[in-house]
Write an enzyme that holds these catalytic residues in place. Sequence first.
Site, mmCIF file in Angstrom:
data_model
loop_
_atom_site.group_PDB
_atom_site.id
_atom_site.type_symbol
_atom_site.label_atom_id
_atom_site.label_comp_id
_atom_site.label_asym_id
_atom_site.label_seq_id
_atom_site.Cartn_x
_atom_site.Cartn_y
_atom_site.Cartn_z
ATOM 1 N N LEU A 78 0.833 -1.197 0.000
ATOM 2 C CA LEU A 78 0.000 0.000 0.000
ATOM 3 C C LEU A 78 0.872 1.253 0.000
ATOM 4 C CD1 LEU A 78 -2.737 1.446 0.204
ATOM 5 C CD2 LEU A 78 -2.463 1.322 2.691
ATOM 6 N N HIS A 79 1.895 1.268 0.820
ATOM 7 C CA HIS A 79 2.796 2.423 0.887
ATOM 8 C C HIS A 79 3.401 2.713 -0.489
ATOM 9 C CE1 HIS A 79 5.837 5.216 2.184
ATOM 10 N NE2 HIS A 79 6.816 4.366 1.919
ATOM 11 N N ARG A 80 3.850 1.673 -1.190
ATOM 12 C CA ARG A 80 4.426 1.867 -2.530
ATOM 13 C C ARG A 80 3.419 2.483 -3.492
ATOM 14 N NH1 ARG A 80 6.328 -3.734 -3.411
ATOM 15 N NH2 ARG A 80 7.646 -3.950 -1.604
#
Length: 186
Positions: A28-30
């Site tokens: 998700l962060h990416r």
Amino acid sequence: MDHYLDLRLRADPEFPQHQLMDALFTRLHRVLVQRGSTAIGLSFPEARGLHGGLGARMRLHGTASALEPLASPAWLVGMKDHLEIAGVLEVPANTSWISVRRVQAKSNVDRLRRRQMKRKGWTAEEAAAAIPAAAAERLDLPFLSIRSASTGQTFRLFIRQQPAAVMRAGNFNAYGFSTEATLPSF
């Protein structure tokens, strides 16, 4: 923040839940970094303190148009078998509000000492006397273990979720957290 998307981890005998949550959060962060998104917030409805962990559910908050691309499993390569993804749904009426933010512990005593030596011109002995080893802060909060893309080092990202009195709008960082915005809690 009128819609949400729940991502629920399935039980897996081969991987502990916290390891799967770490992997899901990393993906998700990416995606949030790639999209430059500031409109998606993140909460963990099943979080139960340090030893209870973050639970099996990650909830993304935002507008329907911001969440729709994340409802497709294309960004979840390798995680599809471990997840149940509900569609994008409307937030129920009359919800309460929570604040979700990252908390950083001042746990590296050597770094704190070096900083004071530089800022105040202290000697190493003065810094050691002023900042004892016991000054390291320990947090009793749930966390994610993630690897820094820039340094390659693994670190703990501590998360504090607490009730908020009112709804406040604001932007979210690439982790899905905000220092000013609140999220619906239900």
